[in-house]
Each structure stands twice: as structure tokens, then as C-alpha cells.
Design a protein around this motif. Structure first.
Motif, PDB file in Angstrom:
ATOM      1  N   GLY A 199     -26.978 -64.085  15.941  1.00  0.00           N
ATOM      2  CA  GLY A 199     -28.237 -64.805  15.756  1.00  0.00           C
ATOM      3  C   GLY A 199     -28.524 -65.094  14.295  1.00  0.00           C
ATOM      4  N   LEU A 239     -26.732 -71.048  22.702  1.00  0.00           N
ATOM      5  CA  LEU A 239     -27.515 -71.454  21.523  1.00  0.00           C
ATOM      6  C   LEU A 239     -26.695 -72.357  20.629  1.00  0.00           C
ATOM      7  CD1 LEU A 239     -29.251 -68.081  20.608  1.00  0.00           C
ATOM      8  CD2 LEU A 239     -30.303 -70.073  21.659  1.00  0.00           C
ATOM      9  N   THR A 293     -33.116 -75.769  11.668  1.00  0.00           N
ATOM     10  CA  THR A 293     -34.155 -75.812  12.694  1.00  0.00           C
ATOM     11  C   THR A 293     -34.791 -77.192  12.753  1.00  0.00           C
ATOM     12  OG1 THR A 293     -35.738 -74.934  11.100  1.00  0.00           O
ATOM     13  CG2 THR A 293     -34.655 -73.356  12.563  1.00  0.00           C
ATOM     14  N   ASP A 346     -28.928 -68.769  12.502  1.00  0.00           N
ATOM     15  CA  ASP A 346     -30.088 -69.126  11.691  1.00  0.00           C
ATOM     16  C   ASP A 346     -29.662 -69.719  10.351  1.00  0.00           C
ATOM     17  OD1 ASP A 346     -31.758 -68.222  13.686  1.00  0.00           O
ATOM     18  OD2 ASP A 346     -32.174 -66.293  12.711  1.00  0.00           O
ATOM     19  N   HIS A 393     -25.343 -66.028  26.138  1.00  0.00           N
ATOM     20  CA  HIS A 393     -26.589 -66.504  25.533  1.00  0.00           C
ATOM     21  C   HIS A 393     -26.317 -67.087  24.145  1.00  0.00           C
ATOM     22  CE1 HIS A 393     -30.801 -66.660  24.424  1.00  0.00           C
ATOM     23  NE2 HIS A 393     -30.486 -65.975  23.326  1.00  0.00           N
ATOM     24  N   GLN A 394     -25.536 -66.392  23.330  1.00  0.00           N
ATOM     25  CA  GLN A 394     -25.229 -66.880  21.991  1.00  0.00           C
ATOM     26  C   GLN A 394     -24.446 -68.192  22.035  1.00  0.00           C
ATOM     27  OE1 GLN A 394     -26.203 -65.982  18.947  1.00  0.00           O
ATOM     28  NE2 GLN A 394     -27.566 -64.501  19.922  1.00  0.00           N
TER      29      GLN A 394
END
Length: 76
Positions: free
Chosen positions: A14, A76, A23, A18, A72-73
Motif C-alpha cells: 500500500g 488496486l 491520487t 501511494d 486486493h493489492q
């Protein structure tokens, strides 16, 4: 132990995302974002996390908790 390993992977992966994925995707084209991702991820600073991702992916075939976290990763 499996929960702890999966959580550690999720935290590390995660943090990497980031750093690598902006974003604010409104600025720039998808091609520009991909070029930036490759330019950042190809550096020596990301060799360890790349190895971690490879190992986690392999282990996720045998461990349900890791499987869910890796999935899940990857989503993303």
C-alpha cells in the motif's frame, strides 16, 4: 503468523502504491501516468518491494489470508 505476514505485505504494498500512483489522475493522460509509474518503479529503490510482491504472489497460492490480501493489492 499468516495474518501478520499478510498485514505486513498489505502495508508495504500500500505504501508503494501511494508513492507510485498519483491520487489526482485528472492531471495527465493514462499513458503519461503509466510512463511515470515505470520510470519510478524501475529504480533500485523498488527492487525489494518487487521481490516481496513476487514472493507474496507465490505464497498466496497456498495461504487463504495472503491470497485475499494479494488479490486486493493487485486490484488496486
Amino acid at each position: 503468523m499468516e495474518d501478520l505476514a499478510a498485514e505486513a505485505f498489505g502495508t508495504a504494498a500500500g505504501a508503494e502504491l501511494d508513492t507510485l500512483v498519483p491520487t489526482d489522475r485528472a492531471a495527465g493522460t493514462p499513458t503519461e501516468h503509466l510512463a511515470c509509474l515505470f520510470a519510478l518503479a524501475m529504480g533500485a529503490a523498488y527492487d525489494d518491494i518487487s521481490r516481496l510482491r513476487i514472493n507474496a504472489r507465490h505464497l498466496s497460492r497456498y495461504r487463504p489470508v495472503s491470497h485475499d490480501r494479494v488479490g486486493h493489492q493487485e486490484a488496486l
